[in-house]
Scaffold this motif. Structure first.
Motif, PDB file in Angstrom:
ATOM      1  N   UNK A 248       0.911  -1.269  -0.165  1.00  0.00           N
ATOM      2  CA  UNK A 248      -0.001   0.106  -0.100  1.00  0.00           C
ATOM      3  C   UNK A 248       0.861   1.272  -0.046  1.00  0.00           C
ATOM      4  N   UNK A 249       2.074   1.025   0.128  1.00  0.00           N
ATOM      5  CA  UNK A 249       3.074   2.386   0.470  1.00  0.00           C
ATOM      6  C   UNK A 249       2.807   3.347  -0.696  1.00  0.00           C
ATOM      7  N   UNK A 250       3.097   2.897  -1.837  1.00  0.00           N
ATOM      8  CA  UNK A 250       3.140   3.789  -2.974  1.00  0.00           C
ATOM      9  C   UNK A 250       1.958   4.622  -3.142  1.00  0.00           C
ATOM     10  N   UNK A 251       0.818   3.780  -2.801  1.00  0.00           N
ATOM     11  CA  UNK A 251      -0.573   4.759  -3.255  1.00  0.00           C
ATOM     12  C   UNK A 251      -0.953   5.703  -1.988  1.00  0.00           C
ATOM     13  N   UNK A 252      -0.307   5.281  -0.868  1.00  0.00           N
ATOM     14  CA  UNK A 252      -0.551   6.059   0.093  1.00  0.00           C
ATOM     15  C   UNK A 252       0.437   7.498  -0.150  1.00  0.00           C
ATOM     16  N   UNK A 253       1.753   7.334  -0.232  1.00  0.00           N
ATOM     17  CA  UNK A 253       2.488   8.329  -0.670  1.00  0.00           C
ATOM     18  C   UNK A 253       1.762   9.156  -1.722  1.00  0.00           C
ATOM     19  N   UNK A 254       1.213   8.855  -2.814  1.00  0.00           N
ATOM     20  CA  UNK A 254       0.797   9.739  -3.738  1.00  0.00           C
ATOM     21  C   UNK A 254      -0.398  10.424  -3.160  1.00  0.00           C
ATOM     22  N   UNK A 255      -1.192   9.880  -2.363  1.00  0.00           N
ATOM     23  CA  UNK A 255      -2.428  10.607  -1.821  1.00  0.00           C
ATOM     24  C   UNK A 255      -1.854  11.568  -0.732  1.00  0.00           C
ATOM     25  N   UNK A 256      -1.045  11.063  -0.033  1.00  0.00           N
ATOM     26  CA  UNK A 256      -0.326  12.397   0.838  1.00  0.00           C
ATOM     27  C   UNK A 256       0.125  13.522   0.201  1.00  0.00           C
ATOM     28  N   UNK A 257       0.785  13.083  -0.920  1.00  0.00           N
ATOM     29  CA  UNK A 257       1.345  14.236  -1.721  1.00  0.00           C
ATOM     30  C   UNK A 257       0.279  15.131  -2.277  1.00  0.00           C
ATOM     31  N   UNK A 258      -0.762  14.444  -3.022  1.00  0.00           N
ATOM     32  CA  UNK A 258      -2.142  15.321  -3.240  1.00  0.00           C
ATOM     33  C   UNK A 258      -2.722  16.156  -1.967  1.00  0.00           C
ATOM     34  N   UNK A 259      -2.869  15.571  -1.077  1.00  0.00           N
ATOM     35  CA  UNK A 259      -3.542  16.234   0.094  1.00  0.00           C
ATOM     36  C   UNK A 259      -2.648  17.183   0.560  1.00  0.00           C
ATOM     37  N   UNK A 260      -1.484  17.167   1.032  1.00  0.00           N
ATOM     38  CA  UNK A 260      -0.497  18.139   1.723  1.00  0.00           C
ATOM     39  C   UNK A 260      -0.113  19.086   0.782  1.00  0.00           C
ATOM     40  N   UNK A 261       0.221  18.594  -0.549  1.00  0.00           N
ATOM     41  CA  UNK A 261       0.771  19.528  -1.788  1.00  0.00           C
ATOM     42  C   UNK A 261       1.953  20.354  -1.065  1.00  0.00           C
ATOM     43  N   UNK A 262       3.008  19.373  -0.757  1.00  0.00           N
ATOM     44  CA  UNK A 262       4.275  20.114  -0.019  1.00  0.00           C
ATOM     45  C   UNK A 262       4.820  20.980  -1.151  1.00  0.00           C
ATOM     46  N   UNK A 263       5.573  22.171  -0.849  1.00  0.00           N
ATOM     47  CA  UNK A 263       6.246  22.965  -1.803  1.00  0.00           C
ATOM     48  C   UNK A 263       7.453  22.173  -2.203  1.00  0.00           C
ATOM     49  N   UNK A 264       8.261  21.744  -1.322  1.00  0.00           N
ATOM     50  CA  UNK A 264       9.454  20.980  -1.375  1.00  0.00           C
ATOM     51  C   UNK A 264       9.807  19.722  -0.476  1.00  0.00           C
ATOM     52  N   UNK A 265       9.723  18.656  -0.960  1.00  0.00           N
ATOM     53  CA  UNK A 265       9.876  17.557   0.080  1.00  0.00           C
ATOM     54  C   UNK A 265      10.901  16.380  -0.176  1.00  0.00           C
ATOM     55  N   UNK A 266      11.226  15.777   0.726  1.00  0.00           N
ATOM     56  CA  UNK A 266      12.250  14.724   0.523  1.00  0.00           C
ATOM     57  C   UNK A 266      11.543  13.272   0.952  1.00  0.00           C
ATOM     58  N   UNK A 267      11.860  12.376   0.090  1.00  0.00           N
ATOM     59  CA  UNK A 267      11.269  11.011   0.327  1.00  0.00           C
ATOM     60  C   UNK A 267      12.357   9.970   0.504  1.00  0.00           C
ATOM     61  N   UNK A 268      12.499   9.434   1.728  1.00  0.00           N
ATOM     62  CA  UNK A 268      13.846   8.720   2.060  1.00  0.00           C
ATOM     63  C   UNK A 268      13.300   7.090   1.867  1.00  0.00           C
ATOM     64  N   UNK A 269      14.229   6.545   0.959  1.00  0.00           N
ATOM     65  CA  UNK A 269      14.218   5.048   0.816  1.00  0.00           C
ATOM     66  C   UNK A 269      15.403   4.381   1.311  1.00  0.00           C
ATOM     67  N   UNK A 270      15.378   3.109   1.502  1.00  0.00           N
ATOM     68  CA  UNK A 270      16.192   2.459   2.262  1.00  0.00           C
ATOM     69  C   UNK A 270      17.408   1.951   1.370  1.00  0.00           C
ATOM     70  N   UNK A 271      17.352   1.877   0.162  1.00  0.00           N
ATOM     71  CA  UNK A 271      18.357   1.194  -0.829  1.00  0.00           C
ATOM     72  C   UNK A 271      18.284   1.954  -2.019  1.00  0.00           C
ATOM     73  N   UNK A 272      19.435   1.915  -2.926  1.00  0.00           N
ATOM     74  CA  UNK A 272      19.733   2.609  -4.059  1.00  0.00           C
ATOM     75  C   UNK A 272      18.478   2.067  -4.759  1.00  0.00           C
ATOM     76  N   UNK A 273      18.184   0.974  -5.346  1.00  0.00           N
ATOM     77  CA  UNK A 273      17.300   0.354  -6.052  1.00  0.00           C
ATOM     78  C   UNK A 273      15.895   0.960  -5.630  1.00  0.00           C
ATOM     79  N   UNK A 274      15.468   0.911  -4.527  1.00  0.00           N
ATOM     80  CA  UNK A 274      14.124   1.686  -3.891  1.00  0.00           C
ATOM     81  C   UNK A 274      14.217   3.060  -4.492  1.00  0.00           C
TER      82      UNK A 274
END
Length: 505
Positions: A248-274
């Motif tokens: 569910x993670x990616x859909x939740x991230x997309x919805x949060x980006x739509x709701x919160x509309x951050x001007x500038x944001x950083x998304x942290x992933x655990x690995x380079x592939x991620x």
């Protein structure tokens, strides 16, 4: 005797005047130009309390006990003296750093490599779960520093692929955590194999009786440096978490980006592939996103960061290592797509927002099996995260509509719309005002993109169980070989050469 190595004929410093002024407090600690250059590149500004109090006596060769919470800059506190006192000549292992987990071993080694970049000092992480043959090949390149978990280090000691006879410094990082995980006997065994002339630096958030006993037994008149525990996370950052299944993670991230509309944001992933997959998936859904990690060329990294600073890229997807040293103002939101491995990593991540007196938001995604790890982070940072429910598609759509309304109202307030009023009156003769405004909102609203995105599942966060002491004769936990009676416990007994050797994991 501890020898402080010096490098003759140091090259002229490449730090600009702004860098020198920013690093003046580090320079006052007696740090060489080669280390200051690395600190400048990493974005350091001034030493934390543990760094300011630890670095001078450590560089003087004194044994130290540093008592401080995670998130206070302990790695640089011992890392800077470690690099300063290491020679860049090949062929000799000079220092050992012991850590409780493989994740921390990797993180510490990466930071030491960045600090030692200009000095030519190499650090190698050694831990269980990684192919030992690969580790042996890496050891043949003669790194000056090894960062290891105790069990895997003892495995190499038995194989004689690591010899501790020439070690001048040993660091025990998060000693209380190693105690909780049952590594006390291993640590004692390792310390017994190092020279009596070594310098010992011990760092621990707490000082239980076994740690005090260990210090009394193996350290020489250690100097205690205690930093008062306090709230180490940024007070202006609103901290929340969302519990969900991995899929569910990616859909939740997309919805949060739509709701919160951050001007500038950083998304942290655990690995380079991620990071690669996340940045590409966000682009497919129409977001302005780019990723950075350790495999990018310096030119590409600089280009992405420049675009992020200028606002042409709104979402930066990054690994922990790639984001270290980032000093970018105006980051409003941080999303921990994967929960950080440790509290210090969490503090580092959310510290990218809530700067210069501005407020920020940090949202951490967790799966049900990671809830205990989340509580550990909360206890270490002394901050409770608020639980957030999973946002719905309807909420995401409403969030975009509110953003469109704000845009319309902002344009009205700014004025300068007179040239458009004539056309507006013509439209009002054709349709009612409500329908026209609804059409304008539709044009301005970013439609929810339901394109199906499949990310490669990440390996779950591994949390080691507490060590259960064994009392029977034979082979102990993690392959340690010892005699069963208490007088021989903890003594290092290599297996006979004609017996197959065990691999520790």
């Amino acid at each position: 005797m501890i020898i402080v190595h010096s490098i003759p004929g140091k090259p002229k410093s490449s730090i600009d005047n702004g860098g020198w002024s920013r690093l003046e407090k580090f320079k006052a600690l007696g740090i060489s130009d080669r280390i200051l250059q690395s600190l400048n590149t990493m974005g350091f500004e001034e030493p934390t309390p543990i760094q300011a109090q630890t670095i001078p006596p450590a560089m003087d060769g004194k044994d130290l006990i540093g008592q401080a919470q995670t998130g206070t800059g302990k790695t640089a506190a011992f890392g800077i003296p470690l690099i300063e006192k290491s020679s860049n000549k090949e062929g000799q292992l000079q220092a050992i750093v012991l850590t409780p987990t493989r994740e921390l071993a990797i993180q510490v080694a990466e930071e030491l490599n960045r600090i030692g970049n200009q000095a030519g000092v190499q650090s190698l992480p050694i831990y269980g779960g990684q192919d030992i043959v690969r580790q042996i090949r890496a050891l043949k390149k003669h790194p000056q520093i090894v960062v290891a978990t105790p069990g895997r280090l003892m495995d190499h000691m038995r194989r004689k692929t690591i010899r501790l006879g020439q070690i001048s410094i040993i660091v025990l990082d998060e000693a209380d955590e190693m105690l909780n995980m049952g590594f006390l006997e291993d640590i004692e065994t390792i310390l017994q194999e190092t020279p009596d002339t070594r310098q010992t630096l011990l760092f621990s958030a707490t000082m239980p009786r076994p740690i005090q006993t260990l210090a009394q037994r193996f350290m020489k008149d250690p100097e205690l440096i205690k930093i008062q525990a306090k709230e180490v996370t940024i007070p202006l950052v609103e901290q929340q978490y969302v519990e969900m299944q991995e899929r569910q993670k990616f859909d939740v991230l997309s919805r949060l980006l739509d709701i919160q509309s951050p001007e500038r944001s950083i998304v942290f992933g655990r690995t380079k592939r991620r990071v690669d997959e996340l940045s590409e998936a966000l682009k497919k859904r129409g977001y302005s996103a780019e990723g950075i990690h350790g495999d990018l060329t310096q030119g590409k990294r600089d280009s992405v960061i420049r675009q992020f600073r200028e606002g042409t890229v709104e979402i930066l997807v990054a690994t922990d290592v790639a984001a270290r040293g980032l000093d970018i103002s105006g980051v409003t939101h941080v999303y921990n797509f994967d929960i950080p491995q440790d509290p210090e990593g969490y503090v580092h991540r959310i510290g990218r927002t809530g700067r210069a007196g501005q407020t920020g938001v940090a949202v951490t995604f967790i799966t049900p099996r990671e809830i205990d790890h989340l509580r550990t982070i909360e206890r270490s940072t002394r901050r409770k995260m608020l639980r957030m429910s999973i946002p719905t598609v309807t909420e995401a759509r409403e969030g975009q509509q509110r953003l469109a309304m704000d845009k319309l109202l902002r344009v009205v307030q700014e004025g300068r719309i007179d040239p458009y009023k004539t056309r507006a009156e013509e439209l009002l003769n054709e349709e009612d005002s409500v329908s026209l405004l609804a059409a304008a909102l539709k044009l301005l609203t970013k439609e929810t993109n339901n394109l199906t995105i499949q990310l490669t599942p990440e390996s779950p966060l591994r949390v080691r169980k507490p060590f259960q002491k064994k009392t029977h004769k034979g082979t102990g936990n993690r392959g340690r070989v010892y005699a069963g009676d208490k007088n021989n416990r903890g003594k290092f007994n290599p297996p006979p050469r004609n017996l197959p050797q065990q691999t520790l994991h």
